[in-house]
Design an enzyme around this catalytic site. Structure first.
Site, PDB file in Angstrom:
ATOM      1  N   LYS A  15      13.179   1.179   4.052  1.00 31.08           N
ATOM      2  CA  LYS A  15      14.049   0.578   3.229  1.00 31.08           C
ATOM      3  C   LYS A  15      14.419   1.322   2.570  1.00 31.08           C
ATOM      4  O   LYS A  15      15.912   1.631   1.291  1.00 31.08           O
ATOM      5  CB  LYS A  15      13.490  -0.733   2.341  1.00 31.08           C
ATOM      6  CG  LYS A  15      13.167  -1.758   3.707  1.00 31.08           C
ATOM      7  CD  LYS A  15      13.327  -3.029   2.079  1.00 31.08           C
ATOM      8  CE  LYS A  15      12.739  -4.391   2.430  1.00 31.08           C
ATOM      9  NZ  LYS A  15      12.336  -4.962   3.952  1.00 31.08           N
ATOM     10  N   THR A  61       7.359   9.268   6.621  1.00 30.38           N
ATOM     11  CA  THR A  61       6.606   8.363   6.599  1.00 30.38           C
ATOM     12  C   THR A  61       6.170   8.855   8.207  1.00 30.38           C
ATOM     13  O   THR A  61       5.732   9.828   8.299  1.00 30.38           O
ATOM     14  CB  THR A  61       7.169   7.470   5.958  1.00 30.38           C
ATOM     15  OG1 THR A  61       6.429   6.121   6.046  1.00 30.38           O
ATOM     16  CG2 THR A  61       8.437   7.214   7.690  1.00 30.38           C
ATOM     17  N   LYS A  65       2.905  12.327   8.146  1.00 31.96           N
ATOM     18  CA  LYS A  65       3.106  13.370   6.355  1.00 31.96           C
ATOM     19  C   LYS A  65       1.815  14.331   6.725  1.00 31.96           C
ATOM     20  O   LYS A  65       2.067  15.125   5.668  1.00 31.96           O
ATOM     21  CB  LYS A  65       2.604  12.418   5.851  1.00 31.96           C
ATOM     22  CG  LYS A  65       2.840  10.957   5.184  1.00 31.96           C
ATOM     23  CD  LYS A  65       2.626   9.309   3.998  1.00 31.96           C
ATOM     24  CE  LYS A  65       3.278   9.343   4.013  1.00 31.96           C
ATOM     25  NZ  LYS A  65       2.921   7.739   2.929  1.00 31.96           N
ATOM     26  N   ASN A  86       4.617  13.221   1.307  1.00 34.58           N
ATOM     27  CA  ASN A  86       5.924  12.346   1.982  1.00 34.58           C
ATOM     28  C   ASN A  86       7.361  12.427   1.106  1.00 34.58           C
ATOM     29  O   ASN A  86       7.957  11.833   1.342  1.00 34.58           O
ATOM     30  CB  ASN A  86       5.345  10.753   1.442  1.00 34.58           C
ATOM     31  CG  ASN A  86       5.730  10.652  -0.257  1.00 34.58           C
ATOM     32  OD1 ASN A  86       5.772  11.801  -1.512  1.00 34.58           O
ATOM     33  ND2 ASN A  86       5.953   9.758  -0.322  1.00 34.58           N
ATOM     34  N   GLY A 127     -10.439   0.940   2.331  1.00 30.84           N
ATOM     35  CA  GLY A 127     -10.074   2.225   3.632  1.00 30.84           C
ATOM     36  C   GLY A 127      -9.934   3.147   2.920  1.00 30.84           C
ATOM     37  O   GLY A 127     -10.485   4.121   1.721  1.00 30.84           O
ATOM     38  N   ASN A 151     -15.628   0.847   3.226  1.00 32.68           N
ATOM     39  CA  ASN A 151     -14.456   1.571   4.485  1.00 32.68           C
ATOM     40  C   ASN A 151     -15.658   1.203   6.180  1.00 32.68           C
ATOM     41  O   ASN A 151     -17.101   0.957   5.595  1.00 32.68           O
ATOM     42  CB  ASN A 151     -13.689   3.328   4.499  1.00 32.68           C
ATOM     43  CG  ASN A 151     -12.898   3.027   6.052  1.00 32.68           C
ATOM     44  OD1 ASN A 151     -12.031   2.646   5.858  1.00 32.68           O
ATOM     45  ND2 ASN A 151     -13.492   3.944   6.653  1.00 32.68           N
ATOM     46  N   THR A 153     -15.528   2.126   8.741  1.00 32.49           N
ATOM     47  CA  THR A 153     -16.438   3.733   8.978  1.00 32.49           C
ATOM     48  C   THR A 153     -17.067   4.162   7.776  1.00 32.49           C
ATOM     49  O   THR A 153     -15.893   5.116   7.608  1.00 32.49           O
ATOM     50  CB  THR A 153     -15.632   4.433   9.801  1.00 32.49           C
ATOM     51  OG1 THR A 153     -14.728   3.329  10.512  1.00 32.49           O
ATOM     52  CG2 THR A 153     -16.195   5.867  11.035  1.00 32.49           C
ATOM     53  N   TYR A 217       3.358  -4.777   0.931  1.00 30.04           N
ATOM     54  CA  TYR A 217       3.496  -5.991   0.842  1.00 30.04           C
ATOM     55  C   TYR A 217       4.599  -6.987   1.853  1.00 30.04           C
ATOM     56  O   TYR A 217       4.549  -6.645   2.928  1.00 30.04           O
ATOM     57  CB  TYR A 217       4.756  -5.712  -0.425  1.00 30.04           C
ATOM     58  CG  TYR A 217       6.119  -4.836   0.289  1.00 30.04           C
ATOM     59  CD1 TYR A 217       5.961  -3.704   0.959  1.00 30.04           C
ATOM     60  CD2 TYR A 217       7.198  -5.731   0.661  1.00 30.04           C
ATOM     61  CE1 TYR A 217       6.895  -3.134   1.154  1.00 30.04           C
ATOM     62  CE2 TYR A 217       8.209  -5.014   1.157  1.00 30.04           C
ATOM     63  CZ  TYR A 217       7.845  -4.246   1.854  1.00 30.04           C
ATOM     64  OH  TYR A 217       9.702  -3.717   2.350  1.00 30.04           O
ATOM     65  N   GLY A 238       2.645  -4.250  -2.600  1.00 35.62           N
ATOM     66  CA  GLY A 238       2.858  -3.137  -2.931  1.00 35.62           C
ATOM     67  C   GLY A 238       3.789  -3.101  -2.638  1.00 35.62           C
ATOM     68  O   GLY A 238       4.718  -1.238  -2.489  1.00 35.62           O
TER      69      GLY A 238
HETATM   70  P1  ATR Z   1      -3.328   4.862   6.621  1.00 42.25           P
HETATM   71  O1  ATR Z   1      -2.116   6.300   6.802  1.00 42.25           O
HETATM   72  O2  ATR Z   1      -2.205   3.645   6.837  1.00 42.25           O
HETATM   73  O3  ATR Z   1      -4.177   4.843   5.549  1.00 42.25           O
HETATM   74  P2  ATR Z   1      -5.337   5.120   8.411  1.00 42.25           P
HETATM   75  O4  ATR Z   1      -5.320   6.457   8.071  1.00 42.25           O
HETATM   76  O5  ATR Z   1      -5.569   5.086  10.111  1.00 42.25           O
HETATM   77  O6  ATR Z   1      -3.977   4.674   8.290  1.00 42.25           O
HETATM   78  O7  ATR Z   1      -6.547   4.582   8.051  1.00 42.25           O
HETATM   79  C1  ATR Z   1      -6.647   3.110   7.982  1.00 42.25           C
HETATM   80  C2  ATR Z   1      -7.547   2.500   7.542  1.00 42.25           C
HETATM   81  O8  ATR Z   1      -7.702   0.996   7.189  1.00 42.25           O
HETATM   82  C3  ATR Z   1      -8.950   2.763   7.742  1.00 42.25           C
HETATM   83  O9  ATR Z   1      -9.248   3.304   6.721  1.00 42.25           O
HETATM   84  C4  ATR Z   1      -9.545   1.747   8.928  1.00 42.25           C
HETATM   85  O10 ATR Z   1     -10.742   2.097   8.782  1.00 42.25           O
HETATM   86  P3  ATR Z   1     -11.589   3.125   9.775  1.00 42.25           P
HETATM   87  O11 ATR Z   1     -11.462   4.118   9.153  1.00 42.25           O
HETATM   88  O12 ATR Z   1     -13.004   2.064   9.969  1.00 42.25           O
HETATM   89  O13 ATR Z   1     -11.035   3.040  11.178  1.00 42.25           O
HETATM   90  C5  ATR Z   1      -8.937   0.427   8.270  1.00 42.25           C
HETATM   91  N1  ATR Z   1      -9.036  -0.469   9.184  1.00 42.25           N
HETATM   92  C6  ATR Z   1      -7.633  -0.607   9.769  1.00 42.25           C
HETATM   93  N2  ATR Z   1      -7.709  -2.105  10.464  1.00 42.25           N
HETATM   94  C7  ATR Z   1      -8.974  -1.844   9.664  1.00 42.25           C
HETATM   95  C8  ATR Z   1      -9.670  -3.898  10.129  1.00 42.25           C
HETATM   96  N3  ATR Z   1      -9.447  -4.922  10.836  1.00 42.25           N
HETATM   97  N4  ATR Z   1     -10.619  -4.103   9.197  1.00 42.25           N
HETATM   98  C9  ATR Z   1     -11.165  -3.112   8.574  1.00 42.25           C
HETATM   99  N5  ATR Z   1     -10.533  -2.124   8.372  1.00 42.25           N
HETATM  100  C10 ATR Z   1      -9.530  -1.435   9.004  1.00 42.25           C
END
Ligand code: ATR
Length: 272
Positions: A15, A61, A65, A86, A127, A151, A153, A217, A238
């Protein structure tokens, strides 16, 4: 006419051209802004070519990035903390300058558009990926009492907590189901909403004044916001962050600060 654009892959859904053309019209700036499909093999060359041909500025994007950060000659302190940019602009000497406006855009949306102060608050961030890394420095600058990063992980949350912790503000890592206590503000920066997943947080994190924000969003509230609303919290998605990060980039390029309220309202109405 001055040329701007946004590199991403995919890019069709972006957008950003609509947003920047709206800003240009409202501030009487003459410019064009295009969607540019980034090539995963030659992204850096594409950027250099864009500037060599006289382009004035770029947004970047997913998934470029971090690569954009690495190709810059100079980066802002907030971009350095984020490890990602960005927004790119080119100096008179041809040097490429990179900034990250995502975090300041989110904080401006939360604090100014939604009137939520973060100062002295307990803030839970969900996250530990690129999106969260990009907002932690501007978030910390608001002087919350504490930031907990939860998070899926844990190790990734621990890396961020260590990096952003300061004497004045503790930043703590946690697993979702281990988060304890109530929070004033909860920010969802996971991409879990995309797959309709809900991070398994204890309901006890929410109290009657908790304010929740999803960096994503959509027309309907995300699963995270639905969960929060059902527990009595208030909040927002967002959409405003998208507009505010763009407004900050526009300001860097044109030294004009566009009004964002009218555009956020218009985009919200268009979603309906
Ligand atoms: P972004 O640029 O959107 O931050 P990313 O770097 O791939 O993309 O990070 C995605 C985040 O969403 C991570 O914190 C991921 O958790 P992991 O670090 O454990 O992978 C989290 N995430 C993605 N899918 C998820 C899910 N189904 N449940 C919980 N956390 C999720």
């Amino acid at each position: 006419m001055d040329q701007y654009g946004v590199f991403g892959n995919p890019i069709a859904h972006s957008k950003s051209p609509d947003i920047h053309h709206f800003f240009a019209k409202s501030t009487l700036q003459s410019l064009t802004y295009s969607k540019l499909l980034g090539d995963v093999d030659t992204f850096e060359l594409q950027v250099k070519e864009f500037f060599r041909e006289g382009g004035k500025g770029l947004n970047v994007t997913v998934p470029f990035k971090e690569r954009a950060f690495n190709l810059c000659d100079v980066v802002s302190p907030r971009a350095k903390q984020a490890g990602a940019v960005n927004t790119l602009l080119v100096g008179k000497n041809g040097q490429i300058f990179g900034d990250n406006t995502d975090g300041v855009g989110m904080v401006r949306d939360i604090c100014e558009n939604h009137g939520q102060s973060l100062t002295g608050k307990r803030v839970l961030v969900l996250g530990a990926g690129g999106a969260v890394r990009g907002v932690l420095e501007p978030l910390r600058n608001e002087s919350p009492k504490e930031i907990v990063i939860a998070n899926r992980t844990l190790s990734k949350a621990q890396v961020l907590a260590e990096h952003f912790s300061q004497e004045a503000i503790s930043v703590i890592a946690s697993e979702f189901d281990q988060v304890t206590g109530e929070f004033d503000v909860i920010i969802n920066g996971t991409s879990a909403s995309l797959s309709g997943d809900l991070p398994p947080l204890p309901e006890s994190v929410i109290h009657s004044d908790t304010w929740c924000y999803d960096m994503m969003y959509a027309k309907e509230p995300t699963v995270f916001l639905k969960w929060a609303y059902e527990l009595g919290a208030k909040g927002s998605d967002g959409l405003g962050m998208l507009v505010e990060q763009a407004a900050e980039a526009f300001f860097l390029w044109r030294m004009k600060r566009p009004d964002t309220d009218s555009l956020i309202n218009k985009m919200r109405a268009d979603l309906e």
